[in-house]
Write a protein that holds these residues in place. Structure first.
Motif, PDB file in Angstrom:
ATOM      1  N   HIS A 141      -0.021   1.874  10.791  1.00 51.54           N
ATOM      2  CA  HIS A 141      -0.097   2.258   9.377  1.00 51.54           C
ATOM      3  C   HIS A 141       0.585   1.243   8.459  1.00 51.54           C
ATOM      4  O   HIS A 141       1.199   1.599   7.459  1.00 51.54           O
ATOM      5  CB  HIS A 141       0.519   3.647   9.160  1.00 51.54           C
ATOM      6  CG  HIS A 141      -0.020   4.688  10.089  1.00 51.54           C
ATOM      7  ND1 HIS A 141      -1.308   5.168   9.989  1.00 51.54           N
ATOM      8  CD2 HIS A 141       0.551   5.323  11.161  1.00 51.54           C
ATOM      9  CE1 HIS A 141      -1.519   6.066  10.951  1.00 51.54           C
ATOM     10  NE2 HIS A 141      -0.412   6.171  11.672  1.00 51.54           N
ATOM     11  N   VAL A 142       0.465  -0.030   8.823  1.00 48.85           N
ATOM     12  CA  VAL A 142       0.992  -1.113   7.991  1.00 48.85           C
ATOM     13  C   VAL A 142      -0.165  -1.758   7.247  1.00 48.85           C
ATOM     14  O   VAL A 142      -1.155  -2.167   7.852  1.00 48.85           O
ATOM     15  CB  VAL A 142       1.713  -2.185   8.839  1.00 48.85           C
ATOM     16  CG1 VAL A 142       2.149  -3.360   7.960  1.00 48.85           C
ATOM     17  CG2 VAL A 142       2.912  -1.582   9.554  1.00 48.85           C
ATOM     18  N   GLU A 143      -0.051  -1.830   5.937  1.00 49.15           N
ATOM     19  CA  GLU A 143      -1.080  -2.459   5.115  1.00 49.15           C
ATOM     20  C   GLU A 143      -0.509  -3.688   4.424  1.00 49.15           C
ATOM     21  O   GLU A 143       0.637  -3.672   3.976  1.00 49.15           O
ATOM     22  CB  GLU A 143      -1.611  -1.473   4.067  1.00 49.15           C
ATOM     23  CG  GLU A 143      -2.336  -0.264   4.669  1.00 49.15           C
ATOM     24  CD  GLU A 143      -2.914   0.636   3.604  1.00 49.15           C
ATOM     25  OE1 GLU A 143      -2.856   0.258   2.409  1.00 49.15           O
ATOM     26  OE2 GLU A 143      -3.427   1.711   3.957  1.00 49.15           O
ATOM     27  N   VAL A 144      -1.310  -4.736   4.354  1.00 51.02           N
ATOM     28  CA  VAL A 144      -0.886  -5.978   3.699  1.00 51.02           C
ATOM     29  C   VAL A 144      -1.905  -6.332   2.626  1.00 51.02           C
ATOM     30  O   VAL A 144      -3.106  -6.403   2.897  1.00 51.02           O
ATOM     31  CB  VAL A 144      -0.774  -7.145   4.703  1.00 51.02           C
ATOM     32  CG1 VAL A 144      -0.314  -8.413   3.986  1.00 51.02           C
ATOM     33  CG2 VAL A 144       0.180  -6.796   5.841  1.00 51.02           C
ATOM     34  N   ASN A 145      -1.434  -6.553   1.428  1.00 47.35           N
ATOM     35  CA  ASN A 145      -2.299  -6.989   0.337  1.00 47.35           C
ATOM     36  C   ASN A 145      -2.462  -8.506   0.458  1.00 47.35           C
ATOM     37  O   ASN A 145      -1.637  -9.279  -0.038  1.00 47.35           O
ATOM     38  CB  ASN A 145      -1.683  -6.621  -1.018  1.00 47.35           C
ATOM     39  CG  ASN A 145      -2.625  -6.902  -2.188  1.00 47.35           C
ATOM     40  OD1 ASN A 145      -3.445  -7.819  -2.126  1.00 47.35           O
ATOM     41  ND2 ASN A 145      -2.505  -6.124  -3.250  1.00 47.35           N
ATOM     42  N   THR A 146      -3.507  -8.928   1.153  1.00 43.05           N
ATOM     43  CA  THR A 146      -3.675 -10.349   1.465  1.00 43.05           C
ATOM     44  C   THR A 146      -3.929 -11.188   0.216  1.00 43.05           C
ATOM     45  O   THR A 146      -3.506 -12.346   0.145  1.00 43.05           O
ATOM     46  CB  THR A 146      -4.818 -10.556   2.472  1.00 43.05           C
ATOM     47  OG1 THR A 146      -6.017  -9.951   1.970  1.00 43.05           O
ATOM     48  CG2 THR A 146      -4.463  -9.919   3.815  1.00 43.05           C
ATOM     49  N   ARG A 147      -4.600 -10.617  -0.787  1.00 48.16           N
ATOM     50  CA  ARG A 147      -4.855 -11.372  -2.014  1.00 48.16           C
ATOM     51  C   ARG A 147      -3.559 -11.649  -2.764  1.00 48.16           C
ATOM     52  O   ARG A 147      -3.317 -12.770  -3.233  1.00 48.16           O
ATOM     53  CB  ARG A 147      -5.829 -10.606  -2.909  1.00 48.16           C
ATOM     54  CG  ARG A 147      -7.251 -10.538  -2.370  1.00 48.16           C
ATOM     55  CD  ARG A 147      -8.171  -9.861  -3.358  1.00 48.16           C
ATOM     56  NE  ARG A 147      -9.540  -9.804  -2.864  1.00 48.16           N
ATOM     57  CZ  ARG A 147     -10.558  -9.299  -3.555  1.00 48.16           C
ATOM     58  NH1 ARG A 147     -10.343  -8.796  -4.764  1.00 48.16           N
ATOM     59  NH2 ARG A 147     -11.768  -9.271  -3.042  1.00 48.16           N
ATOM     60  N   ALA A 148      -2.725 -10.618  -2.874  1.00 43.69           N
ATOM     61  CA  ALA A 148      -1.442 -10.799  -3.564  1.00 43.69           C
ATOM     62  C   ALA A 148      -0.558 -11.769  -2.797  1.00 43.69           C
ATOM     63  O   ALA A 148       0.131 -12.615  -3.392  1.00 43.69           O
ATOM     64  CB  ALA A 148      -0.744  -9.448  -3.716  1.00 43.69           C
ATOM     65  N   LEU A 149      -0.566 -11.687  -1.467  1.00 46.34           N
ATOM     66  CA  LEU A 149       0.236 -12.576  -0.638  1.00 46.34           C
ATOM     67  C   LEU A 149      -0.228 -14.020  -0.801  1.00 46.34           C
ATOM     68  O   LEU A 149       0.589 -14.944  -0.903  1.00 46.34           O
ATOM     69  CB  LEU A 149       0.144 -12.149   0.826  1.00 46.34           C
ATOM     70  CG  LEU A 149       0.989 -12.928   1.837  1.00 46.34           C
ATOM     71  CD1 LEU A 149       2.465 -12.805   1.502  1.00 46.34           C
ATOM     72  CD2 LEU A 149       0.708 -12.419   3.257  1.00 46.34           C
TER      73      LEU A 149
END
Length: 256
Positions: free
Chosen positions: A156-164
């Motif tokens: 349940h880990v989400e990463v905002n790749t665009r923001a990163l």
């Protein structure tokens, strides 16, 4: 800047138009390649799986010159261009406190790879960012491969790749290498960075005290005078001011 070139902030917001049929895994055939790609990352991020996914499960292993550290090389071809892939030792830092770190640091700095792919564990990103930021201080051409996305999702880990990508100033490609997910996209982003179609704007330390900044600038200019062609004299100046003896030795022996 050429209007046809895309800066990373816009390049990371669209799915690249990759051609999966244009990939040819070359295994250990790394002769006459067009580009050199370094593969860096912390241990246990699936870096070897990414390496195998790109090169075809075969690798040429040996030791780095004068070192006991093992090196692995392979190659792949994509759309008539050949890429040599160098798998660097898994490290947590580039501060050269171990032979592994020294090998990885020296290759990224003095080996001048055309692209450095940093493999990170998507589920433990905070542990991986230290190395990511250190590499971005050294090179202008990097890609973050956010691997193990399947495990991150399961936890349940989400990463905002665009923001990163916007914060880091480099492309971020989510992958699950063991299932080959994201590998075609990664390959095409490597191609775009190598060919200058994506122009990276990597995050750099900005809040440097004035006295230190002036000392770094002055030393950086002297380094460029004494060692023409040396890469990233600013970063080297920082390391020399901190008394990094291994960087001093690399300059003396002109490893670049």
């Amino acid at each position: 800047m050429d209007k046809e070139k895309k800066i990373v902030s816009s390049a990371c917001e669209v799915c690249p138009q990759y051609n999966p049929n244009g990939l040819k895994k070359l295994g250990v055939s790394a002769e006459n390649t067009d580009f050199v790609v370094a593969l860096a990352g912390n241990p246990n991020t699936g870096k070897s799986t990414v390496f195998n996914a790109l090169t075809g499960l075969r690798q040429h292993t040996g030791n780095w010159p004068g070192k006991t550290v093992t090196r692995a090389e392979g190659a792949f071809q994509y759309n008539d261009q050949k890429y040599k892939l160098v798998d660097l030792p898994g490290t947590y830092s580039l501060l050269s406190t171990s032979e592994d770190e020294e090998v990885a640091r020296n290759f990224i700095l003095f080996g001048k790879p055309d692209v450095t792919v940093i493999v990170a564990d998507a589920g433990r990103l905070e542990r991986n960012l230290n190395l990511v930021l250190q590499i971005l201080e050294i090179t202008n051409k990097a890609v973050l491969c956010l691997n193990l996305m399947d495990e991150a999702k399961r936890n349940h880990v989400e990463v905002n790749t665009r923001a990163l990508a916007k914060r880091l100033g480099i492309p971020v490609v989510p992958t699950s290498a063991r299932f080959n997910k994201g590998i075609p996209e990664l390959i095409d982003v490597i191609r775009q960075v190598a060919n200058g179609e994506i122009v990276c704007q990597p995050h750099r330390i900005k809040n440097v005290p004035k006295t230190i900044d002036e000392a770094v600038k002055k030393l950086s200019e002297e380094i460029k005078k004494q060692f023409p062609g040396v890469p990233n004299s600013r970063w080297i100046a920082f390391r020399l001011l901190e008394g990094d003896e291994r960087v001093m030795e690399a300059l003396r022996t002109q490893e670049f």
